[in-house]
Write an enzyme that holds these catalytic residues in place. Sequence first.
Site, short mmCIF file in Angstrom:
data_model
loop_
_atom_site.label_atom_id
_atom_site.label_comp_id
_atom_site.label_asym_id
_atom_site.label_seq_id
_atom_site.Cartn_x
_atom_site.Cartn_y
_atom_site.Cartn_z
CD GLU A 263 0.26 -1.31 3.17
OE1 GLU A 263 0.46 -2.36 2.57
OE2 GLU A 263 0.26 -1.36 4.52
CG HIS A 287 -5.78 -5.73 1.27
ND1 HIS A 287 -6.15 -6.29 2.59
CD2 HIS A 287 -4.47 -5.33 1.69
CE1 HIS A 287 -5.38 -6.54 3.40
NE2 HIS A 287 -4.15 -6.06 3.10
CD GLU A 288 -2.05 -3.99 -0.59
OE1 GLU A 288 -1.87 -3.27 0.11
OE2 GLU A 288 -2.16 -5.35 -0.98
CG HIS A 291 -3.52 -1.05 3.75
ND1 HIS A 291 -3.43 -1.25 5.11
CD2 HIS A 291 -3.20 -2.34 3.06
CE1 HIS A 291 -2.99 -2.71 5.36
NE2 HIS A 291 -2.80 -3.26 3.95
CD GLU A 310 -1.68 -5.68 6.50
OE1 GLU A 310 -2.59 -5.96 5.67
OE2 GLU A 310 -0.62 -5.22 6.21
CG ASP A 367 10.56 -9.70 6.86
OD1 ASP A 367 9.47 -9.21 6.75
OD2 ASP A 367 11.46 -9.27 6.76
CE1 TYR A 375 -2.38 -8.87 5.10
CE2 TYR A 375 -1.18 -10.05 6.67
CZ TYR A 375 -1.34 -9.13 5.68
OH TYR A 375 -0.33 -8.58 4.95
N1 BES Z 1 1.14 -4.55 3.58
C1 BES Z 1 0.79 -5.60 3.25
C2 BES Z 1 2.05 -6.54 2.64
C3 BES Z 1 3.29 -6.59 3.70
C4 BES Z 1 3.02 -6.88 5.17
C5 BES Z 1 4.64 -6.37 3.22
C6 BES Z 1 3.84 -6.97 5.97
C7 BES Z 1 5.54 -6.60 4.09
C8 BES Z 1 5.17 -6.49 5.64
C9 BES Z 1 -0.15 -5.52 1.96
O1 BES Z 1 -1.15 -4.74 2.12
C10 BES Z 1 -0.76 -6.98 2.04
O2 BES Z 1 -1.38 -7.39 2.90
N2 BES Z 1 -1.00 -7.73 1.01
C11 BES Z 1 -1.46 -8.91 0.62
C12 BES Z 1 -2.77 -8.68 -0.02
C13 BES Z 1 -3.82 -9.58 0.38
C14 BES Z 1 -4.15 -9.48 2.17
C15 BES Z 1 -5.06 -8.90 0.00
C16 BES Z 1 -0.66 -9.82 -0.12
O3 BES Z 1 0.35 -9.49 -0.31
O4 BES Z 1 -0.94 -11.05 -0.18
ZN ZN Z 2 -2.43 -5.19 3.87
#
Ligand code: BES
Ligand code: ZN
Length: 593
Positions: A263, A287-288, A291, A310, A367, A375
Amino acid sequence: MSRTDPHSYFDDAQPRCRHWRLRLNVDFARKVISGEAAIDFAGEAGGILDLDTKTLDIQRVFVTATGADVPWELADEQPILGRRLRLRLPAGTKSVSIAYDTSPEAVGLQWLEPAQTEGKRLPFLFSQCQAIHARTLLPCQDSAAARITYEAEVSVPEGMTAVMSAGPQGDAPAGPGRHSFKFRMPQPIPSYLFALAVGELAGQDISPRCRVWAEPAAIAKAAWEFADTETFIIKAEELFGPYDWDRFDMLVLPPSFPFGGMENPRMTFLTPTLLAGDRSLVDVVAHELAHSWTGNLVSNATAEHFWLNEGFTVWAERRILRALRGDEAASLAWAIGQKDLEGSLERFRDKPELTVLRTHLEGVDPDDAFSSVPYEKGARLVTALERAVGETEFARFVRDYMGRFRFQSITTEQFCEFLQERFPVLLAKINADAWLNQPGLPANAPRFVSSRLDELTALAELWRNGRRPAESQLTGLRPAELVVFLQALPRELSAADCAWLDGLLGLTGRGNYEILVHWLGIALASGYAPAFPRARQVLSTVGRMKYLRPLYQALGRTVEGRKLAREVFAEASPGYHSLSRRVAVSVMEQYPS
Ligand code: BES
Ligand code: ZN
C-alpha cells in the site's frame, strides 16, 4: 532515553526528523543507490540522534547549512536491527545531511536483470520497506511511530522511469545518459511507506485520479484488469470518508515481487499474478486501497500492533467487496480467509505466541512473525466488535476513530482505550483479552454463512466419501467458488482423480494464480507428474511468498517433489527476492533428508 519500538533505535526523547530532502543516484551497474539525505528537524535540534541503518555505507555527515562535519559512529551490527548510526548534533542544528551508498545486498531493494522483466531490454529496481527495511535504503528513524514528509530527486539511466510513494514533480535530462525525476510527499508517513521503483515503464490513465503503471508489454492488460478501481475508491469514500492522498496510482511489478500488493501511498505496488484476464483478483486492489484509511492514515505504531493495519484492512476490503458484489461474494472471501487462518495456526502450532494479535516481538524478526493471523483473526475481531454494536453504530465509530488518529501511529492499547470511551462494556462483552492476548481463534469468533459455501463444501466432502461430483457441478464454477472447492478437497488425491479433475477443468493450464496454486498444492502433494513442469515454471518466475510457501511445502511430500524443489531452487533462487529466498529455505529445512 525512551525507545518505543523493539525493531528500531528510534528514541522519542531525541530530536524528531520531520522532513527528508533526498538526492538518489541509481546505479544499475554497481547495484547501488548513492544517496544524499538532508534530514530537517521541526525546530533547532542538538545532542544525540540515533538512526537506524542496515548494510549502508556511510560516507559523510555534515550540517546541511554550513557543511561543517558532524561527529558520528556506527555501532556493531545486530542481527535484526542492523547498525545504529549515532550522530552528535551541534546545538541549533536545523538540518543534518548524510552522504551514503546502499549495498547490493540491501534487503529492501531488489535489482533485477533484464531477463527478469517482461521487456528483457532493461534492468529493474524496486523497494519493499515494510516492515523494517527502509533502513537499508537510507538512514532514518525506522519506526512507524516516527512520521516524515519527503521530497526526492532521483537520477536514473536515460530511457527509464522512476516512480515513488509520492506526487510527481516533473522530470528532466540530467547530464549525459541520465534523466532525473522529482517527487514530493506532503503528508507525513511512516518510513515503511517510503517506496521507489525504476524500470522501463508506461502509464495509462483509468480515471482522473488513477493511473496504472507497468512495463510497456503489460500496460494494456494491466489497465484493463484494474479498470474498476475508481468504483472502489468511490465506494470506499462512502464507507470511510474522503480519500486523502490526492491520487491513487498503481504499479504492476515484475513477477519476483514478494507480495500480492503493498500500500505505498499514491503508488500501490502490485504483483503481476493479479493479471488473470478476468478481473477476478482485484480484491487485492480493494485491500491496498483500504489501507489508505486503515494503515496509512492510522498506522500501527510498531510491528507488534500489525493487526491494527491488516485486520482492519481485511475487514474494510470485504466491506467494499460486499457493497459492490453482494453478500455471497463476501462470504466466499471470508471462507477462503478462514482456511488461510487455519493453515497459519497449524504452521505456528509450536509458536502459539505468534497467534495472538497484540504480539511481543523483542528479538523476533517481523518477517518471521508474518502470517494470516493478524489479517484473518484481526478481521474477525473487528467483525465481532461490529456485530456487537450493530453496523450503523460501528460505521460511525470507525469514522470517529480515523478522525481522532489521522496521520498518527497508534498501539493496540490506544485503540482499546478509545473504544472503551465509546463503548464502555464492549471489550469485556466480546472477551477482547482472548482475541488480543491469547493464542488461536476464540470460541466466539463470527461465522460467515452462505448457502453457496455449504454447497461447495458438500461437493468436496463427497470426495472424502469416495465419490466424485457430477461434471456439470464443477464446470460452471466461478474463480472464487473453485478456490473454495479446491481448499475443501483432501490434500492428496489418487492419480486417477487428479487426472480426472485436471482433464475436466484444465487446472494445470490456468492463468489465475489463486486457482493454479491451490490446484498445484494438491497435485504436487499427490505426486501427480503432469503438474511438475508447470510447478517448475511458476517457481522459477514468481516470487510472491503466498505462493512459494504452499508450493515448496507440497513438493516436500514426495521424493520426486523434493528433488524438483532442490533443483528449481538452485536454478531460480539467484533471481528471488531475499525475502522469498528465506521462505523457500525455511520450508525446505523442514524436508526429511
Ligand atoms: N502491507 C501488506 C504487505 C506487507 C505486509 C509487506 C507486511 C511487508 C510486511 C499488504 O497490504 C498486504 O497485506 N498484501 C497482501 C494482500 C492480500 C491480503 C489481499 C498480499 O501481499 O498478499
Ligand atoms: Zn495489507
